[in-house]
Design a protein around this motif. Structure first.
Motif, mmCIF file in Angstrom:
data_model
loop_
_atom_site.group_PDB
_atom_site.id
_atom_site.type_symbol
_atom_site.label_atom_id
_atom_site.label_comp_id
_atom_site.label_asym_id
_atom_site.label_seq_id
_atom_site.Cartn_x
_atom_site.Cartn_y
_atom_site.Cartn_z
ATOM 1 N N ASN A 191 -16.626 -0.017 -15.248
ATOM 2 C CA ASN A 191 -16.318 0.883 -15.107
ATOM 3 C C ASN A 191 -17.022 2.215 -14.934
ATOM 4 N N THR A 192 -18.812 1.850 -14.894
ATOM 5 C CA THR A 192 -19.064 2.866 -15.395
ATOM 6 C C THR A 192 -18.769 4.141 -14.063
ATOM 7 N N ILE A 193 -19.084 3.468 -13.236
ATOM 8 C CA ILE A 193 -19.300 4.370 -12.230
ATOM 9 C C ILE A 193 -17.964 4.879 -10.922
ATOM 10 N N ALA A 194 -16.991 4.374 -11.746
ATOM 11 C CA ALA A 194 -15.548 5.074 -11.420
ATOM 12 C C ALA A 194 -15.582 6.195 -11.964
ATOM 13 N N LYS A 195 -15.779 5.576 -13.176
ATOM 14 C CA LYS A 195 -15.460 7.245 -13.521
ATOM 15 C C LYS A 195 -16.209 8.706 -13.613
ATOM 16 N N LYS A 196 -17.558 7.623 -13.606
ATOM 17 C CA LYS A 196 -18.352 9.370 -13.125
ATOM 18 C C LYS A 196 -18.300 9.428 -11.606
ATOM 19 N N TYR A 197 -17.997 8.764 -11.089
ATOM 20 C CA TYR A 197 -16.533 9.481 -8.942
ATOM 21 C C TYR A 197 -15.625 10.172 -9.283
ATOM 22 N N GLY A 198 -14.914 9.580 -9.784
ATOM 23 C CA GLY A 198 -13.224 9.965 -10.312
ATOM 24 C C GLY A 198 -12.585 8.941 -9.289
ATOM 25 N N VAL A 199 -12.645 7.812 -9.395
ATOM 26 C CA VAL A 199 -12.598 6.808 -8.540
ATOM 27 C C VAL A 199 -10.379 6.444 -10.251
ATOM 28 N N PHE A 200 -9.633 5.923 -9.391
ATOM 29 C CA PHE A 200 -8.502 6.020 -10.106
ATOM 30 C C PHE A 200 -8.748 4.160 -11.395
ATOM 31 N N ILE A 201 -8.799 4.888 -12.245
ATOM 32 C CA ILE A 201 -8.540 3.126 -12.979
ATOM 33 C C ILE A 201 -7.525 2.598 -13.792
ATOM 34 N N THR A 202 -6.557 1.749 -13.405
ATOM 35 C CA THR A 202 -5.497 0.616 -14.101
ATOM 36 C C THR A 202 -5.620 0.119 -15.192
ATOM 37 N N PRO A 203 -5.216 0.827 -16.160
ATOM 38 C CA PRO A 203 -5.437 0.200 -17.329
ATOM 39 C C PRO A 203 -4.922 -1.412 -17.168
ATOM 40 N N LYS A 204 -5.465 -2.277 -17.539
ATOM 41 C CA LYS A 204 -5.225 -3.684 -17.815
ATOM 42 C C LYS A 204 -4.807 -4.192 -18.088
ATOM 43 N N ILE A 212 -8.300 6.035 -3.492
ATOM 44 C CA ILE A 212 -6.267 6.154 -3.516
ATOM 45 C C ILE A 212 -5.911 5.977 -5.323
ATOM 46 N N VAL A 213 -4.965 7.128 -4.764
ATOM 47 C CA VAL A 213 -3.812 6.789 -6.459
ATOM 48 C C VAL A 213 -2.768 6.252 -5.524
ATOM 49 N N PRO A 214 -2.886 5.159 -6.472
ATOM 50 C CA PRO A 214 -1.813 4.293 -6.081
ATOM 51 C C PRO A 214 -0.434 4.081 -6.937
ATOM 52 N N SER A 215 0.276 3.551 -5.373
ATOM 53 C CA SER A 215 1.694 4.225 -5.390
ATOM 54 C C SER A 215 2.538 3.158 -4.839
ATOM 55 N N LYS A 216 3.975 3.205 -5.493
ATOM 56 C CA LYS A 216 4.936 1.979 -4.747
ATOM 57 C C LYS A 216 4.575 2.217 -3.443
ATOM 58 N N MET A 217 4.298 3.268 -2.534
ATOM 59 C CA MET A 217 4.511 3.259 -1.006
ATOM 60 C C MET A 217 3.003 2.550 -0.331
ATOM 61 N N ASN A 218 1.987 2.922 -1.648
ATOM 62 C CA ASN A 218 1.224 1.856 -0.659
ATOM 63 C C ASN A 218 0.901 0.447 -1.739
ATOM 64 N N LEU A 219 1.816 -0.313 -1.798
ATOM 65 C CA LEU A 219 2.094 -1.566 -2.702
ATOM 66 C C LEU A 219 0.681 -1.468 -3.834
ATOM 67 N N GLY A 220 0.722 -0.095 -4.740
ATOM 68 C CA GLY A 220 -0.090 -0.215 -5.935
ATOM 69 C C GLY A 220 -1.358 -0.120 -5.766
#
Length: 232
Positions: free
Chosen positions: A87-100, A138-146
């Motif tokens: 997740n090197t690119i995701a972390k660099k650009y602030g993409v939301f990462i869901t824990p394993k 995206i910020v995952p939520s129940k309303m956007n189905l995770g």
């Protein structure tokens, strides 16, 4: 082509140096039917027009190179897929990462070692593609189905990028461009009926009535929009 001969971040930065316009499209993985439909929509409604502007499209996933290649081939996408399990690119650009432990691979010995990058769509332009002219995460939520639905429709993103690349809209016009149509359940059903049916069947199989209700309400509503961020 499949870009797996160097680290994901290095491969992306190489493409930045080669192109003045680069789009990064993050997707959850080969297992995700929403991602399959979305990347097929990228192929149909975004790639040709973006490449006509001189752009380069790259998809990014936290899955292994094997599954990234499988997604590219089976979904018939012409653009490269970057496997970025760290997740090197995701972390660099602030993409939301869901824990394993909160992903479908929570018990898998090797997939998602540092978690799962959620959907995002970022377009870079200028010298070495260093400036962001479109940024949606995206910020995952129940309303956007995770994190599954409510992504920006690629055709609308293309129109927005074209406006920014050629002629720079005024501030007033810019403000109008910060809302695009959503890749929601209504769109998903209309364009990917078998995938849609499989998703609702899955909710039934795990007795997830709440998610099914959200999906069905979305369909009845008949279309929605997504707020995005424009950066000069």
């Amino acid at each position: 082509r499949q870009l797996t001969t160097m680290s994901a971040l290095a491969a992306f930065e190489t493409e930045q140096k080669r192109n003045n316009l680069v789009a990064l499209v993050f997707y959850r993985g080969y297992w995700c039917p929403f991602c399959q439909g979305y990347l097929k929509t990228i192929e149909k409604d975004f790639v040709e027009g973006f490449e006509a502007l001189g752009g380069k499209v790259l998809a990014v996933t936290s899955e292994s190179a094997e599954l990234a290649a499988k997604a590219k081939d089976e979904w018939k996408t012409s653009f490269g897929h970057l496997s970025d399990p760290k997740n090197t690119i995701a972390k660099k650009y602030g993409v939301f990462i869901t824990p394993k432990e909160k992903t479908p691979y929570k018990d898998h010995p090797s997939e998602y070692p540092t978690g799962m990058a959620q959907p995002a769509f970022i377009v870079f332009s200028g010298q070495d593609s260093s400036k962001q002219i479109f940024n949606w995460r995206i910020v995952p939520s129940k309303m956007n189905l995770g994190g599954a639905k409510d992504r920006p429709l690629p055709g609308d993103v293309l129109k927005l990028v074209e406006a920014r690349v050629s002629g720079k809209p005024s501030e007033a016009e810019d403000a109008k461009l910060n809302t695009v149509r959503a890749y929601d359940m209504a769109y998903f059903k209309d364009n990917f009926q078998p995938l849609h049916d499989a998703v609702l069947g899955y909710y039934d199989s795990i007795n997830d009535g709440e998610s099914k209700k959200i999906a069905e309400t979305d369909i009845k509503k008949g279309g929605s929009t997504v707020k995005i961020s424009l950066r000069k």
